[in-house]
Design a protein around this motif. Structure first.
Motif, PDB file in Angstrom:
ATOM      1  N   SER A 400      82.224 -31.764  15.593  1.00  0.00           N
ATOM      2  CA  SER A 400      81.311 -32.607  16.356  1.00  0.00           C
ATOM      3  C   SER A 400      80.849 -33.807  15.546  1.00  0.00           C
ATOM      4  CB  SER A 400      80.096 -31.798  16.828  1.00  0.00           C
ATOM      5  OG  SER A 400      80.484 -30.774  17.729  1.00  0.00           O
ATOM      6  N   ALA A 437      81.577 -32.130  20.397  1.00  0.00           N
ATOM      7  CA  ALA A 437      80.590 -32.947  21.095  1.00  0.00           C
ATOM      8  C   ALA A 437      80.179 -34.135  20.230  1.00  0.00           C
ATOM      9  CB  ALA A 437      79.371 -32.103  21.448  1.00  0.00           C
ATOM     10  N   ILE A 451      76.279 -26.125  23.770  1.00  0.00           N
ATOM     11  CA  ILE A 451      76.987 -27.342  24.172  1.00  0.00           C
ATOM     12  C   ILE A 451      78.431 -27.146  23.755  1.00  0.00           C
ATOM     13  CG2 ILE A 451      77.120 -29.852  23.939  1.00  0.00           C
ATOM     14  CD1 ILE A 451      74.175 -29.876  23.274  1.00  0.00           C
ATOM     15  N   ASN A 453      81.103 -27.063  26.464  1.00  0.00           N
ATOM     16  CA  ASN A 453      81.962 -27.356  27.606  1.00  0.00           C
ATOM     17  C   ASN A 453      82.629 -26.067  28.101  1.00  0.00           C
ATOM     18  OD1 ASN A 453      83.365 -28.694  29.592  1.00  0.00           O
ATOM     19  ND2 ASN A 453      84.764 -29.771  28.207  1.00  0.00           N
ATOM     20  N   ILE A 469      80.525 -35.950  30.175  1.00  0.00           N
ATOM     21  CA  ILE A 469      81.734 -35.398  29.563  1.00  0.00           C
ATOM     22  C   ILE A 469      82.855 -36.409  29.765  1.00  0.00           C
ATOM     23  CG2 ILE A 469      83.419 -33.527  29.565  1.00  0.00           C
ATOM     24  CD1 ILE A 469      81.239 -31.682  30.629  1.00  0.00           C
ATOM     25  N   VAL A 474      81.825 -33.553  25.170  1.00  0.00           N
ATOM     26  CA  VAL A 474      80.455 -33.672  25.669  1.00  0.00           C
ATOM     27  C   VAL A 474      79.736 -34.739  24.851  1.00  0.00           C
ATOM     28  CG1 VAL A 474      78.261 -32.489  26.081  1.00  0.00           C
ATOM     29  CG2 VAL A 474      80.418 -31.249  26.353  1.00  0.00           C
TER      30      VAL A 474
END
Length: 488
Positions: A400, A437, A451, A453, A469, A474
Protein backbone atom coordinates in the motif's frame (compact mmCIF):
# COMPACT_ATOMS: atom_id res chain seq x y z
CA UNK A 1 14.62 -4.67 3.24
CA UNK A 2 13.52 -1.54 5.06
CA UNK A 3 14.41 1.90 3.75
CA UNK A 4 14.09 4.80 6.16
CA UNK A 5 13.97 8.13 4.35
CA UNK A 6 15.02 11.15 6.36
CA UNK A 7 13.82 14.60 5.39
CA UNK A 8 16.89 16.29 3.95
CA UNK A 9 17.15 19.31 1.66
CA UNK A 10 19.18 17.29 -0.85
CA UNK A 11 20.86 13.90 -1.00
CA UNK A 12 24.32 14.11 0.55
CA UNK A 13 27.51 12.72 -0.95
CA UNK A 14 29.64 11.27 1.86
CA UNK A 15 32.81 12.22 -0.01
CA UNK A 16 31.96 15.90 0.27
CA UNK A 17 31.55 15.92 4.07
CA UNK A 18 27.89 16.83 3.94
CA UNK A 19 28.16 19.29 1.05
CA UNK A 20 25.40 19.59 -1.49
CA UNK A 21 26.37 17.48 -4.48
CA UNK A 22 27.95 19.57 -7.23
CA UNK A 23 29.09 22.49 -5.07
CA UNK A 24 32.73 23.12 -4.30
CA UNK A 25 33.81 24.18 -0.84
CA UNK A 26 34.60 27.63 -2.23
CA UNK A 27 31.09 27.97 -3.64
CA UNK A 28 29.60 26.84 -0.34
CA UNK A 29 31.53 29.53 1.53
CA UNK A 30 30.44 32.15 -0.96
CA UNK A 31 26.82 31.05 -0.79
CA UNK A 32 26.97 31.10 2.99
CA UNK A 33 28.67 34.51 3.03
CA UNK A 34 26.14 36.16 0.76
CA UNK A 35 23.05 34.22 1.85
CA UNK A 36 21.82 37.04 4.04
CA UNK A 37 22.44 39.74 1.42
CA UNK A 38 21.23 38.10 -1.77
CA UNK A 39 17.55 38.71 -2.57
CA UNK A 40 15.12 35.77 -2.80
CA UNK A 41 15.27 34.16 -6.24
CA UNK A 42 11.74 32.84 -6.33
CA UNK A 43 8.62 34.87 -6.88
CA UNK A 44 4.99 33.88 -7.17
CA UNK A 45 3.48 36.02 -9.90
CA UNK A 46 -0.29 36.09 -10.30
CA UNK A 47 -0.96 39.48 -11.83
CA UNK A 48 0.06 41.37 -14.94
CA UNK A 49 2.36 43.64 -12.97
CA UNK A 50 6.09 43.23 -13.41
CA UNK A 51 7.56 41.32 -10.46
CA UNK A 52 10.96 40.36 -11.82
CA UNK A 53 13.61 38.95 -9.49
CA UNK A 54 16.16 41.60 -8.60
CA UNK A 55 19.25 41.35 -10.82
CA UNK A 56 22.14 43.68 -11.60
CA UNK A 57 23.76 41.66 -14.38
CA UNK A 58 22.69 39.19 -17.03
CA UNK A 59 24.85 36.12 -17.66
CA UNK A 60 27.51 36.56 -20.30
CA UNK A 61 26.36 33.54 -22.33
CA UNK A 62 22.79 32.87 -23.30
CA UNK A 63 21.47 29.50 -22.12
CA UNK A 64 18.27 27.53 -21.74
CA UNK A 65 15.30 28.31 -19.51
CA UNK A 66 12.94 25.51 -18.47
CA UNK A 67 9.16 25.96 -18.44
CA UNK A 68 7.52 23.40 -16.14
CA UNK A 69 3.78 22.75 -16.11
CA UNK A 70 2.47 21.47 -12.79
CA UNK A 71 -1.01 20.63 -14.04
CA UNK A 72 -1.63 17.22 -15.51
CA UNK A 73 -4.86 15.52 -16.47
CA UNK A 74 -7.05 15.75 -13.37
CA UNK A 75 -9.23 12.85 -14.50
CA UNK A 76 -6.30 10.41 -14.78
CA UNK A 77 -5.17 10.68 -11.16
CA UNK A 78 -8.44 11.69 -9.55
CA UNK A 79 -9.15 11.74 -6.58
CA UNK A 80 -5.47 12.43 -5.79
CA UNK A 81 -5.91 15.64 -7.82
CA UNK A 82 -9.15 16.67 -6.13
CA UNK A 83 -7.41 19.31 -3.99
CA UNK A 84 -3.96 19.51 -5.63
CA UNK A 85 -2.41 19.60 -9.09
CA UNK A 86 -0.72 16.48 -10.44
CA UNK A 87 2.79 17.83 -9.85
CA UNK A 88 2.09 18.21 -6.12
CA UNK A 89 1.11 14.58 -5.50
CA UNK A 90 3.42 12.95 -2.91
CA UNK A 91 5.49 10.00 -4.08
CA UNK A 92 8.02 7.62 -2.49
CA UNK A 93 7.38 8.95 1.04
CA UNK A 94 9.33 12.21 0.94
CA UNK A 95 8.93 13.70 -2.54
CA UNK A 96 6.43 15.36 -4.85
CA UNK A 97 6.12 14.41 -8.53
CA UNK A 98 7.35 17.83 -9.65
CA UNK A 99 10.63 17.26 -7.75
CA UNK A 100 11.78 14.79 -10.41
CA UNK A 101 11.51 17.35 -13.22
CA UNK A 102 13.03 20.23 -11.23
CA UNK A 103 15.86 17.92 -10.13
CA UNK A 104 16.52 17.00 -13.77
CA UNK A 105 16.90 20.70 -14.53
CA UNK A 106 19.28 21.30 -11.62
CA UNK A 107 21.35 18.20 -12.43
CA UNK A 108 21.53 19.36 -16.07
CA UNK A 109 22.85 22.80 -15.06
CA UNK A 110 19.65 24.57 -16.07
CA UNK A 111 19.25 27.23 -13.42
CA UNK A 112 16.37 29.28 -14.82
CA UNK A 113 13.12 27.45 -14.18
CA UNK A 114 9.62 28.84 -14.62
CA UNK A 115 6.68 26.88 -13.18
CA UNK A 116 3.36 27.75 -14.80
CA UNK A 117 0.45 26.68 -12.60
CA UNK A 118 -3.31 26.99 -12.64
CA UNK A 119 -5.60 24.17 -11.50
CA UNK A 120 -5.56 23.40 -7.74
CA UNK A 121 -2.16 25.03 -7.57
CA UNK A 122 -1.97 26.19 -3.91
CA UNK A 123 -0.11 23.09 -2.70
CA UNK A 124 2.27 23.09 -5.67
CA UNK A 125 3.01 26.81 -5.41
CA UNK A 126 3.76 26.44 -1.71
CA UNK A 127 6.04 23.45 -2.24
CA UNK A 128 8.06 25.08 -5.03
CA UNK A 129 8.46 28.37 -3.18
CA UNK A 130 9.65 26.66 0.00
CA UNK A 131 11.77 23.94 -1.61
CA UNK A 132 13.81 25.78 -4.22
CA UNK A 133 14.12 29.42 -3.19
CA UNK A 134 17.56 28.97 -1.58
CA UNK A 135 18.97 25.87 -3.23
CA UNK A 136 22.12 27.47 -4.61
CA UNK A 137 21.20 27.87 -8.28
CA UNK A 138 23.93 30.44 -8.79
CA UNK A 139 23.93 34.21 -8.92
CA UNK A 140 21.51 34.36 -11.85
CA UNK A 141 19.56 31.20 -11.01
CA UNK A 142 15.86 31.32 -10.21
CA UNK A 143 12.79 29.18 -9.79
CA UNK A 144 9.82 31.40 -10.52
CA UNK A 145 6.23 30.32 -10.05
CA UNK A 146 3.81 32.09 -12.38
CA UNK A 147 0.23 31.44 -11.37
CA UNK A 148 -2.59 31.89 -13.85
CA UNK A 149 -3.91 35.43 -14.11
CA UNK A 150 -6.43 37.54 -15.97
CA UNK A 151 -5.73 40.96 -17.44
CA UNK A 152 -7.16 43.52 -19.83
CA UNK A 153 -5.32 41.74 -22.63
CA UNK A 154 -6.29 38.21 -21.57
CA UNK A 155 -9.67 37.93 -19.88
CA UNK A 156 -9.90 34.16 -19.35
CA UNK A 157 -7.62 31.68 -17.57
CA UNK A 158 -4.91 29.67 -19.32
CA UNK A 159 -6.58 27.69 -22.09
CA UNK A 160 -3.70 25.25 -22.58
CA UNK A 161 0.07 24.94 -22.39
CA UNK A 162 0.71 27.04 -25.50
CA UNK A 163 -1.68 29.74 -24.34
CA UNK A 164 0.02 29.81 -20.93
CA UNK A 165 3.48 30.24 -22.48
CA UNK A 166 2.21 32.99 -24.78
CA UNK A 167 0.73 34.94 -21.87
CA UNK A 168 3.89 34.60 -19.79
CA UNK A 169 6.49 35.39 -22.45
CA UNK A 170 6.67 38.96 -21.16
CA UNK A 171 8.07 37.57 -17.90
CA UNK A 172 10.34 34.94 -19.40
CA UNK A 173 11.86 37.32 -21.96
CA UNK A 174 13.52 39.22 -19.11
CA UNK A 175 16.56 36.94 -19.27
CA UNK A 176 18.58 36.53 -22.50
CA UNK A 177 18.14 32.80 -23.14
CA UNK A 178 18.49 31.13 -26.53
CA UNK A 179 16.00 28.25 -26.07
CA UNK A 180 13.02 27.29 -23.92
CA UNK A 181 12.71 23.70 -22.68
CA UNK A 182 9.02 22.87 -22.15
CA UNK A 183 8.41 20.12 -19.59
CA UNK A 184 5.34 18.41 -18.11
CA UNK A 185 5.77 18.59 -14.33
CA UNK A 186 4.12 15.32 -13.28
CA UNK A 187 6.23 12.76 -15.17
CA UNK A 188 8.85 10.57 -13.50
CA UNK A 189 12.15 10.00 -15.31
CA UNK A 190 15.81 11.00 -15.27
CA UNK A 191 17.21 12.82 -18.27
CA UNK A 192 20.34 14.84 -18.82
CA UNK A 193 18.82 17.75 -20.71
CA UNK A 194 22.26 18.81 -21.92
CA UNK A 195 22.09 15.89 -24.38
CA UNK A 196 18.90 17.10 -26.04
CA UNK A 197 20.29 20.65 -26.06
CA UNK A 198 23.48 19.46 -27.77
CA UNK A 199 21.54 17.47 -30.36
CA UNK A 200 19.24 20.43 -30.98
CA UNK A 201 22.07 22.87 -31.58
CA UNK A 202 24.15 20.47 -33.67
CA UNK A 203 21.22 19.86 -36.00
CA UNK A 204 20.37 23.59 -36.15
CA UNK A 205 16.74 22.72 -35.52
CA UNK A 206 13.94 25.15 -34.75
CA UNK A 207 12.20 22.58 -32.53
CA UNK A 208 13.37 19.30 -31.01
CA UNK A 209 10.82 16.83 -29.64
CA UNK A 210 11.83 14.21 -27.06
CA UNK A 211 10.36 10.82 -27.97
CA UNK A 212 10.27 7.37 -26.42
CA UNK A 213 12.54 4.78 -27.95
CA UNK A 214 10.57 1.88 -26.48
CA UNK A 215 6.98 1.08 -27.44
CA UNK A 216 4.21 1.44 -24.85
CA UNK A 217 0.89 -0.30 -24.34
CA UNK A 218 -0.95 3.02 -24.01
CA UNK A 219 -0.79 6.23 -26.00
CA UNK A 220 0.78 8.96 -23.81
CA UNK A 221 -1.35 11.49 -25.67
CA UNK A 222 1.39 13.81 -26.96
CA UNK A 223 1.40 12.58 -30.54
CA UNK A 224 3.54 10.36 -32.75
CA UNK A 225 6.47 11.39 -34.89
CA UNK A 226 8.09 9.62 -37.80
CA UNK A 227 11.81 10.33 -38.19
CA UNK A 228 14.48 9.39 -40.67
CA UNK A 229 17.97 8.08 -39.97
CA UNK A 230 19.11 11.58 -38.97
CA UNK A 231 16.15 11.97 -36.58
CA UNK A 232 14.54 14.64 -38.71
CA UNK A 233 10.78 14.58 -38.23
CA UNK A 234 9.11 13.55 -41.49
CA UNK A 235 5.57 13.24 -40.19
CA UNK A 236 3.64 14.09 -37.03
CA UNK A 237 0.22 12.90 -35.97
CA UNK A 238 -1.68 13.39 -32.71
CA UNK A 239 -3.06 9.84 -32.67
CA UNK A 240 -1.74 6.70 -34.28
CA UNK A 241 -4.73 6.42 -36.62
CA UNK A 242 -4.98 10.11 -37.55
CA UNK A 243 -3.77 11.66 -40.82
CA UNK A 244 -0.10 12.68 -40.53
CA UNK A 245 1.22 16.18 -41.14
CA UNK A 246 4.27 15.88 -43.39
CA UNK A 247 7.46 17.81 -42.86
CA UNK A 248 8.51 17.13 -46.44
CA UNK A 249 6.53 17.20 -49.67
CA UNK A 250 4.73 14.09 -50.85
CA UNK A 251 7.07 13.78 -53.83
CA UNK A 252 10.17 14.14 -51.65
CA UNK A 253 8.75 11.62 -49.20
CA UNK A 254 8.34 9.04 -51.95
CA UNK A 255 11.91 9.60 -53.11
CA UNK A 256 13.37 9.42 -49.61
CA UNK A 257 15.50 6.33 -49.18
CA UNK A 258 15.93 6.72 -45.41
CA UNK A 259 14.45 4.13 -43.12
CA UNK A 260 11.68 5.87 -41.16
CA UNK A 261 10.79 5.04 -37.55
CA UNK A 262 7.74 6.03 -35.53
CA UNK A 263 8.00 7.09 -31.88
CA UNK A 264 5.69 8.42 -29.17
CA UNK A 265 6.25 12.02 -28.14
CA UNK A 266 7.00 12.64 -24.44
CA UNK A 267 5.50 16.13 -24.50
CA UNK A 268 8.98 17.62 -24.04
CA UNK A 269 9.91 20.36 -26.51
CA UNK A 270 13.10 22.36 -26.92
CA UNK A 271 12.25 25.45 -28.96
CA UNK A 272 14.42 28.35 -30.02
CA UNK A 273 13.39 31.57 -28.33
CA UNK A 274 12.85 33.44 -31.61
CA UNK A 275 10.91 30.48 -32.96
CA UNK A 276 8.50 30.22 -30.04
CA UNK A 277 7.85 33.97 -30.11
CA UNK A 278 7.01 33.85 -33.83
CA UNK A 279 4.87 30.72 -33.49
CA UNK A 280 2.80 31.93 -30.55
CA UNK A 281 2.49 35.62 -31.39
CA UNK A 282 2.57 35.74 -35.20
CA UNK A 283 1.81 32.41 -36.89
CA UNK A 284 -0.65 30.89 -34.40
CA UNK A 285 -1.82 33.58 -31.96
CA UNK A 286 -5.00 31.63 -31.11
CA UNK A 287 -3.36 28.21 -30.58
CA UNK A 288 -3.84 26.74 -27.10
CA UNK A 289 -2.01 23.40 -27.28
CA UNK A 290 1.46 22.41 -28.44
CA UNK A 291 0.77 18.81 -29.48
CA UNK A 292 -2.42 19.40 -31.46
CA UNK A 293 -1.79 22.91 -32.83
CA UNK A 294 1.67 24.47 -32.48
CA UNK A 295 3.87 21.49 -33.44
CA UNK A 296 1.76 20.48 -36.48
CA UNK A 297 1.59 24.15 -37.44
CA UNK A 298 5.36 24.54 -37.25
CA UNK A 299 5.79 21.51 -39.52
CA UNK A 300 3.20 22.84 -41.98
CA UNK A 301 5.09 26.12 -42.49
CA UNK A 302 8.40 24.32 -43.07
CA UNK A 303 10.25 24.77 -39.80
CA UNK A 304 12.98 22.25 -39.05
CA UNK A 305 11.76 19.80 -36.41
CA UNK A 306 14.03 17.11 -34.99
CA UNK A 307 13.38 14.11 -32.79
CA UNK A 308 15.48 13.16 -29.76
CA UNK A 309 15.08 9.49 -28.86
CA UNK A 310 15.02 8.67 -25.14
CA UNK A 311 15.52 5.00 -24.24
CA UNK A 312 15.45 5.04 -20.45
CA UNK A 313 12.72 4.79 -17.81
CA UNK A 314 9.79 7.20 -18.20
CA UNK A 315 6.44 7.15 -16.46
CA UNK A 316 3.74 9.70 -17.31
CA UNK A 317 1.44 8.74 -14.41
CA UNK A 318 -1.37 8.03 -16.83
CA UNK A 319 -3.56 6.35 -14.20
CA UNK A 320 -4.00 5.47 -10.54
CA UNK A 321 -2.58 2.03 -11.36
CA UNK A 322 0.59 3.56 -12.85
CA UNK A 323 1.06 5.81 -9.81
CA UNK A 324 0.53 2.88 -7.45
CA UNK A 325 2.95 0.64 -9.34
CA UNK A 326 5.64 3.32 -9.36
CA UNK A 327 5.46 3.59 -5.59
CA UNK A 328 5.61 -0.18 -5.23
CA UNK A 329 8.74 -0.28 -7.40
CA UNK A 330 10.43 2.20 -5.06
CA UNK A 331 10.41 -0.51 -2.35
CA UNK A 332 12.30 -3.01 -4.52
CA UNK A 333 16.03 -2.44 -4.23
CA UNK A 334 16.98 -5.09 -6.78
CA UNK A 335 14.56 -4.07 -9.55
CA UNK A 336 14.01 -0.40 -8.86
CA UNK A 337 12.84 1.18 -12.13
CA UNK A 338 13.47 4.74 -10.92
CA UNK A 339 16.38 5.23 -8.53
CA UNK A 340 15.46 7.71 -5.81
CA UNK A 341 18.83 7.13 -4.15
CA UNK A 342 21.14 8.02 -7.05
CA UNK A 343 24.06 10.10 -5.74
CA UNK A 344 25.18 11.04 -9.25
CA UNK A 345 21.75 12.42 -10.16
CA UNK A 346 20.09 13.24 -6.83
CA UNK A 347 16.46 14.06 -6.15
CA UNK A 348 15.89 17.43 -4.50
CA UNK A 349 12.90 18.34 -2.39
CA UNK A 350 11.73 20.52 0.47
CA UNK A 351 14.03 20.42 3.53
CA UNK A 352 12.03 19.56 6.62
CA UNK A 353 12.82 19.61 10.32
CA UNK A 354 11.18 16.39 11.44
CA UNK A 355 12.07 14.08 14.30
CA UNK A 356 13.41 10.64 13.55
CA UNK A 357 10.85 7.94 12.84
CA UNK A 358 9.86 6.14 16.04
CA UNK A 359 9.44 2.37 15.66
CA UNK A 360 8.14 0.39 18.65
CA UNK A 361 8.04 -3.42 18.32
CA UNK A 362 7.00 -3.16 14.68
CA UNK A 363 7.76 -5.71 11.96
CA UNK A 364 8.70 -3.92 8.73
CA UNK A 365 9.88 -5.59 5.52
CA UNK A 366 10.55 -4.32 1.98
CA UNK A 367 9.19 -0.87 2.72
CA UNK A 368 10.07 2.81 2.42
CA UNK A 369 9.46 4.89 5.55
CA UNK A 370 9.40 8.70 5.46
CA UNK A 371 10.57 11.03 8.21
CA UNK A 372 8.77 11.71 11.47
CA UNK A 373 6.56 8.59 11.55
CA UNK A 374 5.24 6.84 14.65
CA UNK A 375 4.89 3.08 14.11
CA UNK A 376 3.64 1.18 17.13
CA UNK A 377 3.49 -2.63 17.25
CA UNK A 378 2.27 -2.95 13.67
CA UNK A 379 3.20 -5.03 10.65
CA UNK A 380 4.21 -3.31 7.42
CA UNK A 381 5.18 -5.14 4.24
CA UNK A 382 5.91 -3.81 0.74
CA UNK A 383 4.53 -0.38 1.61
CA UNK A 384 5.45 3.27 1.17
CA UNK A 385 4.78 5.19 4.40
CA UNK A 386 4.80 8.97 4.07
CA UNK A 387 5.93 11.61 6.51
CA UNK A 388 4.32 11.97 9.96
CA UNK A 389 2.27 8.81 9.43
CA UNK A 390 0.93 7.25 12.61
CA UNK A 391 0.16 3.53 12.50
CA UNK A 392 -1.19 2.11 15.70
CA UNK A 393 -0.97 -1.20 17.54
CA UNK A 394 -2.12 -4.33 15.75
CA UNK A 395 -2.45 -2.70 12.32
CA UNK A 396 -1.34 -4.71 9.28
CA UNK A 397 -0.41 -2.80 6.11
CA UNK A 398 0.57 -4.65 2.94
CA UNK A 399 1.38 -3.48 -0.61
CA UNK A 400 0.00 0.00 0.00
CA UNK A 401 0.82 3.69 -0.16
CA UNK A 402 0.22 5.61 3.08
CA UNK A 403 0.85 9.29 2.33
CA UNK A 404 1.01 10.36 5.97
CA UNK A 405 -0.01 13.68 7.45
CA UNK A 406 0.70 17.39 7.11
CA UNK A 407 0.66 17.91 10.88
CA UNK A 408 1.02 16.16 14.20
CA UNK A 409 -2.06 16.31 16.35
CA UNK A 410 -3.00 16.00 20.00
CA UNK A 411 -5.50 13.22 19.69
CA UNK A 412 -7.63 14.37 22.59
CA UNK A 413 -8.11 17.83 21.01
CA UNK A 414 -7.97 17.51 17.21
CA UNK A 415 -10.19 14.72 16.05
CA UNK A 416 -12.79 13.75 13.49
CA UNK A 417 -16.13 12.24 14.37
CA UNK A 418 -17.51 9.11 12.81
CA UNK A 419 -21.21 8.48 12.43
CA UNK A 420 -21.43 7.15 15.97
CA UNK A 421 -19.76 10.21 17.46
CA UNK A 422 -16.54 8.37 18.38
CA UNK A 423 -13.33 10.33 18.03
CA UNK A 424 -11.03 9.15 15.21
CA UNK A 425 -7.55 10.70 15.14
CA UNK A 426 -5.41 11.15 12.04
CA UNK A 427 -3.63 7.93 11.10
CA UNK A 428 -4.36 4.20 11.03
CA UNK A 429 -6.34 2.79 13.95
CA UNK A 430 -5.70 -0.28 16.08
CA UNK A 431 -6.13 -3.72 14.47
CA UNK A 432 -6.91 -2.25 11.06
CA UNK A 433 -5.91 -4.15 7.92
CA UNK A 434 -5.03 -2.40 4.66
CA UNK A 435 -4.00 -4.19 1.47
CA UNK A 436 -3.35 -2.82 -2.04
CA UNK A 437 -4.59 0.66 -1.24
CA UNK A 438 -3.59 4.32 -1.44
CA UNK A 439 -4.41 6.34 1.66
CA UNK A 440 -4.16 10.07 0.96
CA UNK A 441 -2.91 12.62 3.49
CA UNK A 442 -4.60 13.37 6.82
CA UNK A 443 -7.00 10.44 6.53
CA UNK A 444 -8.58 9.24 9.79
CA UNK A 445 -9.04 5.47 9.72
CA UNK A 446 -10.69 3.94 12.76
CA UNK A 447 -10.17 0.68 14.65
CA UNK A 448 -10.81 -2.78 13.19
CA UNK A 449 -11.22 -1.41 9.66
CA UNK A 450 -10.70 -3.71 6.66
CA UNK A 451 -9.57 -1.97 3.47
CA UNK A 452 -8.90 -5.03 1.35
CA UNK A 453 -11.37 -4.77 -1.58
CA UNK A 454 -13.06 -7.93 -0.33
CA UNK A 455 -15.40 -8.15 -3.34
CA UNK A 456 -12.57 -7.65 -5.85
CA UNK A 457 -14.25 -4.62 -7.40
CA UNK A 458 -12.28 -3.08 -10.28
CA UNK A 459 -14.02 0.28 -10.55
CA UNK A 460 -16.23 1.94 -7.98
CA UNK A 461 -17.08 5.44 -6.77
CA UNK A 462 -17.99 5.86 -3.12
CA UNK A 463 -16.72 9.38 -2.47
CA UNK A 464 -19.56 10.04 -0.08
CA UNK A 465 -17.98 7.50 2.27
CA UNK A 466 -14.41 8.67 1.63
CA UNK A 467 -13.04 6.25 -0.97
CA UNK A 468 -13.10 5.10 -4.58
CA UNK A 469 -11.76 1.99 -6.33
CA UNK A 470 -9.71 2.34 -9.52
CA UNK A 471 -8.15 -0.63 -11.28
CA UNK A 472 -8.81 -2.77 -8.21
CA UNK A 473 -6.92 -0.29 -5.97
CA UNK A 474 -8.79 1.31 -3.09
CA UNK A 475 -8.04 5.04 -2.82
CA UNK A 476 -8.97 6.70 0.48
CA UNK A 477 -9.53 10.40 -0.06
CA UNK A 478 -7.55 13.18 1.59
CA UNK A 479 -8.87 13.97 5.10
CA UNK A 480 -11.47 11.20 4.81
CA UNK A 481 -12.96 9.72 8.00
CA UNK A 482 -13.42 5.93 7.93
CA UNK A 483 -15.45 4.77 10.96
CA UNK A 484 -14.50 1.87 13.24
CA UNK A 485 -15.33 -1.55 11.85
CA UNK A 486 -15.77 -0.40 8.25
CA UNK A 487 -15.20 -3.10 5.61
CA UNK A 488 -14.24 -2.08 2.09
Amino acid sequence: MVILQLSLPTPVNPQTNGAITGLTSTCQKRLSKFHSTLPPRLLITNSHESQYPFSLFHPANEGVAAIVFGDGSESRLYPLTKRRSAGAIPIAANYRLVDAVVSNCINSNINKIYALTQCNSASLNSHLSKAYSGLGLGKEGLVEVIAAYQSTEYEGWFQGAADAVRRCLWVMEEYPVSEFLILPGHHLYKMDYQKIIEAHRNSKADITIAALGASRDQDPGFGFLTVNSENQVLEFRLKSESKPISFVSEETSRKCNDIANCYSSMGIYLINKDTIVKLLREHFPKANDFASEVIPGAISIGMKVQGFIFNEYWEDMRSIEAFYQTNMESTKKANMAFNFFDIESPMYTLPRCLPSTLITDAVITDSVIGGGCILNRCKIKGTVVGMRAKIREGAVIEDSVIMGSDVYQMEDIQCGMNKNGIDIPIGIGEDTQIRKAIVDKNARIGRNVLIINKDNVQEGNNEANGFIISGGIVVVLRSAVVPDGTIV
